[in-house]
Motif scaffolding. Structure first.
Motif, PDB file in Angstrom:
ATOM      1  N   THR A 109     -35.204   3.399  -3.178  1.00 46.28           N
ATOM      2  CA  THR A 109     -35.095   2.503  -3.498  1.00 46.28           C
ATOM      3  C   THR A 109     -33.939   2.559  -2.744  1.00 46.28           C
ATOM      4  O   THR A 109     -33.115   1.207  -2.965  1.00 46.28           O
ATOM      5  N   LYS A 110     -32.622   3.169  -2.236  1.00 46.39           N
ATOM      6  CA  LYS A 110     -31.780   3.007  -1.036  1.00 46.39           C
ATOM      7  C   LYS A 110     -32.138   1.337  -0.061  1.00 46.39           C
ATOM      8  O   LYS A 110     -32.176   0.794  -0.208  1.00 46.39           O
ATOM      9  N   ARG A 111     -33.861   1.668  -0.064  1.00 49.30           N
ATOM     10  CA  ARG A 111     -34.393   1.210   1.530  1.00 49.30           C
ATOM     11  C   ARG A 111     -34.845  -0.200   0.990  1.00 49.30           C
ATOM     12  O   ARG A 111     -34.281  -1.661   1.314  1.00 49.30           O
ATOM     13  N   VAL A 112     -34.942  -0.254  -0.659  1.00 46.00           N
ATOM     14  CA  VAL A 112     -35.287  -1.727  -1.619  1.00 46.00           C
ATOM     15  C   VAL A 112     -34.124  -2.913  -1.580  1.00 46.00           C
ATOM     16  O   VAL A 112     -34.654  -3.431  -1.580  1.00 46.00           O
ATOM     17  N   LEU A 113     -33.055  -1.449  -1.958  1.00 46.75           N
ATOM     18  CA  LEU A 113     -31.769  -2.609  -2.553  1.00 46.75           C
ATOM     19  C   LEU A 113     -31.485  -3.303  -1.274  1.00 46.75           C
ATOM     20  O   LEU A 113     -30.863  -3.968  -1.075  1.00 46.75           O
ATOM     21  N   SER A 114     -31.724  -2.248   0.045  1.00 48.91           N
ATOM     22  CA  SER A 114     -30.923  -3.098   1.078  1.00 48.91           C
ATOM     23  C   SER A 114     -32.179  -4.382   1.554  1.00 48.91           C
ATOM     24  O   SER A 114     -30.547  -5.603   2.375  1.00 48.91           O
ATOM     25  N   LEU A 115     -33.113  -4.085   1.369  1.00 49.83           N
ATOM     26  CA  LEU A 115     -33.918  -4.891   1.886  1.00 49.83           C
ATOM     27  C   LEU A 115     -33.216  -6.603   0.540  1.00 49.83           C
ATOM     28  O   LEU A 115     -33.690  -7.969   1.016  1.00 49.83           O
ATOM     29  N   LEU A 116     -33.268  -6.284  -0.603  1.00 49.04           N
ATOM     30  CA  LEU A 116     -33.088  -7.250  -1.548  1.00 49.04           C
ATOM     31  C   LEU A 116     -31.407  -7.711  -1.214  1.00 49.04           C
ATOM     32  O   LEU A 116     -31.126  -9.084  -1.985  1.00 49.04           O
ATOM     33  N   GLU A 171     -23.997   0.463  -5.771  1.00 56.08           N
ATOM     34  CA  GLU A 171     -24.822  -0.724  -4.991  1.00 56.08           C
ATOM     35  C   GLU A 171     -25.333  -1.459  -5.574  1.00 56.08           C
ATOM     36  O   GLU A 171     -25.566  -2.322  -5.493  1.00 56.08           O
ATOM     37  N   GLY A 172     -26.336  -0.885  -6.871  1.00 56.63           N
ATOM     38  CA  GLY A 172     -26.794  -2.467  -7.649  1.00 56.63           C
ATOM     39  C   GLY A 172     -25.417  -2.963  -7.787  1.00 56.63           C
ATOM     40  O   GLY A 172     -25.628  -3.848  -9.093  1.00 56.63           O
ATOM     41  N   ALA A 173     -24.617  -2.785  -8.934  1.00 54.11           N
ATOM     42  CA  ALA A 173     -23.018  -2.420  -9.541  1.00 54.11           C
ATOM     43  C   ALA A 173     -22.843  -4.191  -8.111  1.00 54.11           C
ATOM     44  O   ALA A 173     -22.043  -4.795  -9.083  1.00 54.11           O
ATOM     45  N   TYR A 174     -22.721  -4.091  -6.708  1.00 54.21           N
ATOM     46  CA  TYR A 174     -21.782  -4.205  -6.675  1.00 54.21           C
ATOM     47  C   TYR A 174     -22.976  -5.855  -6.415  1.00 54.21           C
ATOM     48  O   TYR A 174     -22.223  -7.411  -5.954  1.00 54.21           O
ATOM     49  N   GLN A 175     -24.241  -5.508  -5.941  1.00 57.23           N
ATOM     50  CA  GLN A 175     -24.654  -6.766  -6.217  1.00 57.23           C
ATOM     51  C   GLN A 175     -25.728  -7.673  -7.472  1.00 57.23           C
ATOM     52  O   GLN A 175     -25.470  -8.158  -7.146  1.00 57.23           O
ATOM     53  N   SER A 176     -24.713  -6.766  -8.156  1.00 53.72           N
ATOM     54  CA  SER A 176     -24.877  -7.838  -9.623  1.00 53.72           C
ATOM     55  C   SER A 176     -24.188  -8.263  -9.882  1.00 53.72           C
ATOM     56  O   SER A 176     -23.846  -9.314 -10.820  1.00 53.72           O
ATOM     57  N   ALA A 177     -22.599  -8.092  -9.390  1.00 57.64           N
ATOM     58  CA  ALA A 177     -21.063  -8.433  -9.383  1.00 57.64           C
ATOM     59  C   ALA A 177     -21.466 -10.100  -9.025  1.00 57.64           C
ATOM     60  O   ALA A 177     -20.795 -10.614  -8.816  1.00 57.64           O
ATOM     61  N   ARG A 178     -22.605 -10.281  -7.107  1.00 58.42           N
ATOM     62  CA  ARG A 178     -22.743 -11.565  -6.885  1.00 58.42           C
ATOM     63  C   ARG A 178     -23.798 -12.075  -7.080  1.00 58.42           C
ATOM     64  O   ARG A 178     -23.804 -13.436  -6.740  1.00 58.42           O
TER      65      ARG A 178
END
Length: 239
Positions: free
Chosen positions: A119-126, A84-91
């Motif tokens: 962390t999953k929920r934080v990343l979802s918000l982010l 999930e972090g990689a996906y968000q970072s790519a964008r």
């Protein structure tokens, strides 16, 4: 750049090789799906963003021994955080955002089951917030609301122009965009209105624009403070 960091070359294949050689021990657990994303879908620019994300993540996880890190990343839930972090970072359009993502992911990878879920929920918000919305949320913390340098640097983002009969279309549009951001932060539960308690015998103040109770101001909620702490913006004692 230190000698331990992989070089950033112009060819996509070089970026992929560098990415796969990262010395943190977590790449073998990512799986073919992310590898296909990197080699077939993500353009060179996004591969650079993934490299940057991995470097930040490596730094954040540097206190873990390699064996411990490998053991943690045998857990599919932690692999999911990495992906999930990689996906968000790519964008991500800024290095600053990539660093924020890496901090959140590292917290989950290093943590227990409850912290993984957090962390999953934080990343979802982010994922739902743009950089300007994060700045607006940050500006509502007491420490940053009193920071003149921060306020000056971001004044075009954190303030909406007051409207009057002679307001230009540009001012009205800017005011509207700001309100969209504030409404979104409130809908996500990251900010909350604070109401003034009416005196005995007095009716509460109503907002004629919304027909609801008129808020005195809006503050960062507990959820908002949690998010800002996990991305490295807020301290434990920030209010």
């Amino acid at each position: 750049m230190s000698k331990d960091e992989p070089p950033l070359g112009p060819a996509a294949s070089d970026h992929v090789a560098a990415f796969l050689r990262m010395g943190t021990g977590f790449v073998p657990f990512v799986g073919t799906a992310l590898a296909e994303l990197i080699t077939q879908v993500v353009p060179g620019q996004r591969i650079q963003r993934l490299e940057t994300y991995c470097r930040y993540l490596s730094r954040e996880l540097s206190l873990l021994q390699e064996d411990e890190l490998r053991e943690r990343l045998s857990n599919p839930e932690r692999v999911d955080l990495f992906e999930e972090g990689a996906y968000q970072s790519a964008r991500a359009l800024s290095v600053d955002r990539q660093e924020k993502i890496a901090k959140a992911v590292a917290f989950g990878i290093s943590g227990d089951d409850q912290e993984i879920l957090e962390t999953k929920r934080v990343l979802s918000l982010l994922r739902q917030l743009d950089d300007a919305e994060i700045v607006i949320l940050t500006s509502r913390l007491d420490r940053f609301s009193r920071d003149d340098d921060f306020q000056t640097k971001h004044e075009d983002v954190i303030y909406a122009p007051g409207l009057h009969m002679q307001s230009s279309r540009e001012e009205m549009d800017k005011n509207t965009v700001f309100k969209i951001a504030m409404n979104k932060l409130e809908q996500l539960g990251l900010i909350e209105p604070v109401y003034k308690k009416p005196k005995k015998g007095e009716a509460p103040d109503m907002d004629p624009a919304t027909g609801r109770l008129k808020a005195t101001y809006q503050r960062v909620s507990m959820s908002g403070r949690l998010l800002l702490r996990r991305i490295g913006v807020a301290e434990e004692d920030d209010f």
